[in-house]
Design a protein around this motif. Structure first.
Motif, PDB file in Angstrom:
ATOM      1  N   ALA A   1       0.842  -1.199   0.000  1.00 52.38           N
ATOM      2  CA  ALA A   1       0.000   0.000   0.000  1.00 52.38           C
ATOM      3  C   ALA A   1       0.876   1.246   0.000  1.00 52.38           C
ATOM      4  CB  ALA A   1      -0.921  -0.004   1.216  1.00 52.38           C
ATOM      5  N   LYS A   2       0.280   2.365  -0.408  1.00 51.71           N
ATOM      6  CA  LYS A   2       1.008   3.636  -0.434  1.00 51.71           C
ATOM      7  C   LYS A   2       0.142   4.736   0.170  1.00 51.71           C
ATOM      8  CE  LYS A   2       3.236   7.027  -3.464  1.00 51.71           C
ATOM      9  NZ  LYS A   2       3.578   7.388  -4.865  1.00 51.71           N
ATOM     10  N   VAL A   3       0.716   5.450   1.136  1.00 48.39           N
ATOM     11  CA  VAL A   3       0.039   6.586   1.756  1.00 48.39           C
ATOM     12  C   VAL A   3       0.931   7.813   1.630  1.00 48.39           C
ATOM     13  CG1 VAL A   3      -0.911   7.589   3.865  1.00 48.39           C
ATOM     14  CG2 VAL A   3      -1.198   5.139   3.408  1.00 48.39           C
ATOM     15  N   GLN A   4       0.405   8.845   0.979  1.00 47.28           N
ATOM     16  CA  GLN A   4       1.046  10.163   0.985  1.00 47.28           C
ATOM     17  C   GLN A   4       0.273  11.026   1.972  1.00 47.28           C
ATOM     18  OE1 GLN A   4       0.837  10.797  -3.439  1.00 47.28           O
ATOM     19  NE2 GLN A   4       2.958  11.411  -3.151  1.00 47.28           N
ATOM     20  N   TYR A   5       0.974  11.530   2.968  1.00 48.22           N
ATOM     21  CA  TYR A   5       0.329  12.265   4.055  1.00 48.22           C
ATOM     22  C   TYR A   5       0.910  13.676   4.111  1.00 48.22           C
ATOM     23  CZ  TYR A   5      -1.817  12.810   8.708  1.00 48.22           C
ATOM     24  OH  TYR A   5      -2.589  13.214   9.768  1.00 48.22           O
ATOM     25  N   GLY A   6       0.090  14.664   3.786  1.00 47.95           N
ATOM     26  CA  GLY A   6       0.522  16.053   3.853  1.00 47.95           C
ATOM     27  C   GLY A   6      -0.199  16.777   4.976  1.00 47.95           C
ATOM     28  N   ALA A   7       0.470  17.693   5.639  1.00 50.63           N
ATOM     29  CA  ALA A   7      -0.154  18.441   6.732  1.00 50.63           C
ATOM     30  C   ALA A   7       0.443  19.830   6.826  1.00 50.63           C
ATOM     31  CB  ALA A   7       0.017  17.712   8.064  1.00 50.63           C
ATOM     32  N   VAL A   8      -0.412  20.788   7.143  1.00 49.01           N
ATOM     33  CA  VAL A   8       0.034  22.136   7.497  1.00 49.01           C
ATOM     34  C   VAL A   8      -0.617  22.482   8.828  1.00 49.01           C
ATOM     35  CG1 VAL A   8       0.114  24.570   6.882  1.00 49.01           C
ATOM     36  CG2 VAL A   8       0.274  22.835   5.086  1.00 49.01           C
ATOM     37  N   ASP A   9       0.192  22.664   9.848  1.00 47.71           N
ATOM     38  CA  ASP A   9      -0.291  23.038  11.190  1.00 47.71           C
ATOM     39  C   ASP A   9      -0.050  24.529  11.387  1.00 47.71           C
ATOM     40  OD1 ASP A   9      -0.561  20.324  11.382  1.00 47.71           O
ATOM     41  OD2 ASP A   9       1.042  20.030  12.846  1.00 47.71           O
ATOM     42  N   TYR A  10      -1.123  25.266  11.672  1.00 48.01           N
ATOM     43  CA  TYR A  10      -0.977  26.711  11.893  1.00 48.01           C
ATOM     44  C   TYR A  10      -1.928  27.138  13.002  1.00 48.01           C
ATOM     45  CZ  TYR A  10      -0.245  31.658  10.719  1.00 48.01           C
ATOM     46  OH  TYR A  10       0.078  32.997  10.761  1.00 48.01           O
ATOM     47  N   LEU A  11      -1.599  26.707  14.231  1.00 50.35           N
ATOM     48  CA  LEU A  11      -2.400  27.053  15.399  1.00 50.35           C
ATOM     49  C   LEU A  11      -1.873  28.343  16.028  1.00 50.35           C
ATOM     50  CD1 LEU A  11      -2.870  23.500  16.950  1.00 50.35           C
ATOM     51  CD2 LEU A  11      -4.532  24.833  15.633  1.00 50.35           C
ATOM     52  N   ALA A  12      -2.764  29.031  16.735  1.00 50.16           N
ATOM     53  CA  ALA A  12      -2.514  30.403  17.168  1.00 50.16           C
ATOM     54  C   ALA A  12      -1.440  30.515  18.253  1.00 50.16           C
ATOM     55  CB  ALA A  12      -3.813  31.028  17.663  1.00 50.16           C
ATOM     56  N   LYS A  13      -0.966  31.716  18.419  1.00 50.31           N
ATOM     57  CA  LYS A  13      -0.025  32.050  19.482  1.00 50.31           C
ATOM     58  C   LYS A  13      -0.660  31.730  20.836  1.00 50.31           C
ATOM     59  CE  LYS A  13       2.615  35.976  21.331  1.00 50.31           C
ATOM     60  NZ  LYS A  13       2.875  37.433  21.199  1.00 50.31           N
ATOM     61  N   GLY A  14       0.134  31.159  21.740  1.00 51.34           N
ATOM     62  CA  GLY A  14      -0.337  30.838  23.082  1.00 51.34           C
ATOM     63  C   GLY A  14      -0.833  29.420  23.241  1.00 51.34           C
ATOM     64  N   ILE A  15      -1.076  28.702  22.136  1.00 54.21           N
ATOM     65  CA  ILE A  15      -1.545  27.316  22.223  1.00 54.21           C
ATOM     66  C   ILE A  15      -0.349  26.385  22.435  1.00 54.21           C
ATOM     67  CG2 ILE A  15      -2.655  25.418  20.982  1.00 54.21           C
ATOM     68  CD1 ILE A  15      -4.373  27.430  19.548  1.00 54.21           C
ATOM     69  N   THR A  16      -0.382  25.628  23.516  1.00 56.31           N
ATOM     70  CA  THR A  16       0.637  24.617  23.775  1.00 56.31           C
ATOM     71  C   THR A  16       0.259  23.341  23.029  1.00 56.31           C
ATOM     72  OG1 THR A  16       1.065  25.535  25.970  1.00 56.31           O
ATOM     73  CG2 THR A  16       1.848  23.300  25.550  1.00 56.31           C
ATOM     74  N   THR A  17       1.157  22.866  22.184  1.00 59.39           N
ATOM     75  CA  THR A  17       0.818  21.759  21.288  1.00 59.39           C
ATOM     76  C   THR A  17       1.741  20.568  21.491  1.00 59.39           C
ATOM     77  OG1 THR A  17       0.000  23.285  19.592  1.00 59.39           O
ATOM     78  CG2 THR A  17       0.575  21.060  18.875  1.00 59.39           C
ATOM     79  N   TYR A  18       1.111  19.392  21.622  1.00 62.27           N
ATOM     80  CA  TYR A  18       1.821  18.119  21.502  1.00 62.27           C
ATOM     81  C   TYR A  18       1.197  17.383  20.329  1.00 62.27           C
ATOM     82  CZ  TYR A  18       3.212  13.294  22.187  1.00 62.27           C
ATOM     83  OH  TYR A  18       3.697  12.022  21.977  1.00 62.27           O
ATOM     84  N   VAL A  19       2.003  17.056  19.322  1.00 65.35           N
ATOM     85  CA  VAL A  19       1.490  16.342  18.158  1.00 65.35           C
ATOM     86  C   VAL A  19       2.398  15.153  17.871  1.00 65.35           C
ATOM     87  CG1 VAL A  19       2.702  17.960  16.605  1.00 65.35           C
ATOM     88  CG2 VAL A  19       0.868  16.508  15.720  1.00 65.35           C
ATOM     89  N   ASN A  20       1.769  13.999  17.710  1.00 67.49           N
ATOM     90  CA  ASN A  20       2.510  12.755  17.471  1.00 67.49           C
ATOM     91  C   ASN A  20       1.897  12.075  16.256  1.00 67.49           C
ATOM     92  OD1 ASN A  20       3.687  10.193  17.506  1.00 67.49           O
ATOM     93  ND2 ASN A  20       3.632  10.023  19.725  1.00 67.49           N
ATOM     94  N   ARG A  21       2.637  12.057  15.157  1.00 63.92           N
ATOM     95  CA  ARG A  21       2.190  11.385  13.935  1.00 63.92           C
ATOM     96  C   ARG A  21       3.071  10.159  13.721  1.00 63.92           C
ATOM     97  NH1 ARG A  21       1.632  17.164  12.041  1.00 63.92           N
ATOM     98  NH2 ARG A  21      -0.600  17.472  11.679  1.00 63.92           N
ATOM     99  N   ARG A  22       2.427   9.001  13.654  1.00 61.18           N
ATOM    100  CA  ARG A  22       3.210   7.768  13.588  1.00 61.18           C
ATOM    101  C   ARG A  22       2.646   6.833  12.515  1.00 61.18           C
ATOM    102  NH1 ARG A  22       4.328   4.938  19.231  1.00 61.18           N
ATOM    103  NH2 ARG A  22       5.022   7.075  19.630  1.00 61.18           N
ATOM    104  N   GLY A  23       3.552   6.202  11.776  1.00 61.86           N
ATOM    105  CA  GLY A  23       3.143   5.308  10.708  1.00 61.86           C
ATOM    106  C   GLY A  23       3.737   3.925  10.856  1.00 61.86           C
ATOM    107  N   VAL A  24       3.012   2.928  10.328  1.00 61.60           N
ATOM    108  CA  VAL A  24       3.460   1.543  10.313  1.00 61.60           C
ATOM    109  C   VAL A  24       3.332   1.042   8.879  1.00 61.60           C
ATOM    110  CG1 VAL A  24       3.042  -0.797  11.147  1.00 61.60           C
ATOM    111  CG2 VAL A  24       2.739   1.148  12.697  1.00 61.60           C
ATOM    112  N   ALA A  25       4.446   0.607   8.298  1.00 58.18           N
ATOM    113  CA  ALA A  25       4.466   0.167   6.907  1.00 58.18           C
ATOM    114  C   ALA A  25       4.735  -1.327   6.824  1.00 58.18           C
ATOM    115  CB  ALA A  25       5.525   0.934   6.124  1.00 58.18           C
ATOM    116  N   GLY A  26       3.856  -2.051   6.117  1.00 59.17           N
ATOM    117  CA  GLY A  26       4.019  -3.485   5.930  1.00 59.17           C
ATOM    118  C   GLY A  26       4.925  -3.802   4.746  1.00 59.17           C
TER     119      GLY A  26
END
Length: 433
Positions: free
Chosen positions: A225-250
């Motif tokens: 299988a093939k996954v193309q994953y695009g993201a743009v994160d643009y959250l406001a000033k003052g927001i504390t962010t934890y983001v975890n993006r994880r993939g598993v490829a067979g």
């Protein structure tokens, strides 16, 4: 402010919320287990970044009630610019599923694309197989446990076997309320011999907020299988962010990430690709711009388990004002992953005297018959490049702008939707101007 470990919500609150959303028993039980994990497991410890005084747990509003959009005409202008005429689109407004469109052709092929709670109710047999079981576990540390207990949004995308989708599928997460805390969970599953391009946007239409974002993404690419994953994160000033993006490829699967990490607040970002099957392929391209007094930590990791696997990391960051960022790149080849290749490159450009960038390439090799390499650089705008441009009549500020855009282009150009690519370019322009 020192982060307290006592949560403002208890099991009674979590159970009540679970009933309101109509979740199946297994989903509700995982929430309650996660609350127990929260008391038992430690906070994550990102390398070279102290987060003990960051607030990840203290907030008042778990869900902000928002109206759905009856049509795309109601979208804020900055959101309209992202979606263009995409037929396959999900929009979440704060925590409310606000708009969903999926083509009849994809529905007929068995494609599932919906919000995470509808998926739990209507497609629970499929979701349960993947939800926090293969890529991310609830008991890894305190922030994954907190997320599993308080999930309040997100999406589920499932591509059946042998289905190849040519047009992109897009999700947009809009924050237009300063009290809206995002505990989004996103799952993308590409079954055997399938392919998909998924693009998501996190966008704040407000300038400042003291909210929290705790975002987890799981990408599962099964055999071939093939996954193309695009993201743009643009959250406001003052927001504390934890983001975890994880993939598993067979076996012979491919996961390709193109990430524009443009948040205005303090951010911890983890991106891991586990190449489990022989012949698996992982590629991560990340672009970052920090400004003001931001503190950010970006860790990108590719772990090779299967034979003949390939993993690539490319990270470009620009720091200005008093912003500081850590860029950790980790290529790990496990014992038995022979004939594998791990390559990485991290480049950081600093635009002011007080800006700080730290690029840390790491190779962990437990197998002999492999290839691996890394490159890293931290520096300021090349005066030779500026001289070349200025010698052709381009003013210094415009020359610096061109150098910066050229420096970040290898990631920007990878985004598969023109509207999103345009947005990222405009965000970069705004932040480095």
């Amino acid at each position: 402010m020192t982060t307290e470990t006592k949560l403002p919500f208890d099991k009674g609150f979590v159970s009540s919320f679970s009933k309101e959303t109509g979740e199946p028993a297994w989903f509700a039980e995982l929430r309650l287990k996660a609350l127990d994990y929260f008391e038992e497991v430690p906070m994550p410890r990102p390398d070279k970044t102290k987060i003990d005084k960051w607030n990840f747990t203290q907030f008042n509003q778990h869900v902000v009630k928002s109206a759905a959009y009856t049509s795309l005409a109601e979208l804020p202008e900055e959101v309209k610019a992202l979606v263009e005429e995409n037929k396959n689109l999900y929009i979440q407004r704060n925590q409310t599923p606000a708009f969903l469109s999926l083509s009849e052709d994809l529905k007929a092929k068995g494609v599932i694309f919906t919000d995470i709670f509808t998926a739990a109710k209507n497609h629970g047999d499929i979701l349960k197989k993947y939800y926090m079981t293969q890529a991310i576990n609830a008991d890894e540390h305190r922030l994954t446990a907190l997320h599993a207990a308080l999930v309040n949004g997100g999406a589920f995308l499932y591509i059946p076997k042998n289905v190849e989708i040519s047009e992109p599928i897009q999700a947009v997460y809009v924050q237009d309320d300063a009290q809206a805390n995002l505990f989004n969970h996103v799952i993308v599953v590409a079954d055997d011999n399938s392919s998909v391009t998924y693009v998501e946007n996190y966008i704040s239409t407000i300038e400042e907020s003291n909210a929290l974002a705790n975002i987890l993404t799981e990408v599962i690419a099964n055999s071939n299988a093939k996954v193309q994953y695009g993201a743009v994160d643009y959250l406001a000033k003052g927001i504390t962010t934890y983001v975890n993006r994880r993939g598993v490829a067979g076996r012979d699967a491919r996961i390709e990430w193109a990430l524009g990490l443009m948040n205005e607040g303090n951010t911890i970002s983890e991106n891991t690709t586990n190449l489990l099957g022989d012949g698996a392929y992982g590629d991560t391209k990340t672009v970052v711009v920090g400004r003001g007094e931001q503190t950010q930590n970006f860790t990108t990791k590719v772990v090779h388990f299967g034979k003949h696997t390939e993993g690539y990391i490319l990270k470009h960051g620009v720091m200005k004002d008093s912003a500081s960022s850590i860029f950790n790149g980790i290529g790990k080849i496990e014992h038995g992953a022979s004939k594998s290749n791990a390559e990485q490159e991290s480049r950081v450009l600093m635009l002011s005297e007080k800006a700080r960038g730290d690029a840390n390439p790491i190779l962990l090799i437990d197998e002999d018959d492999v290839t691996a390499g890394h490159a890293a650089s931290v520096g300021r705008v090349d005066p030779i490049q500026l001289y070349y441009l200025m010698s052709r009549g381009i003013p210094k500020k415009e020359a610096e702008r061109l150098v910066i855009h050229g420096f970040l282009a290898p990631v920007v150009n990878q985004l598969p939707i023109e509207g999103v690519k345009k947005q990222l370019t405009e965000v970069i322009e705004r932040k480095v101007r």
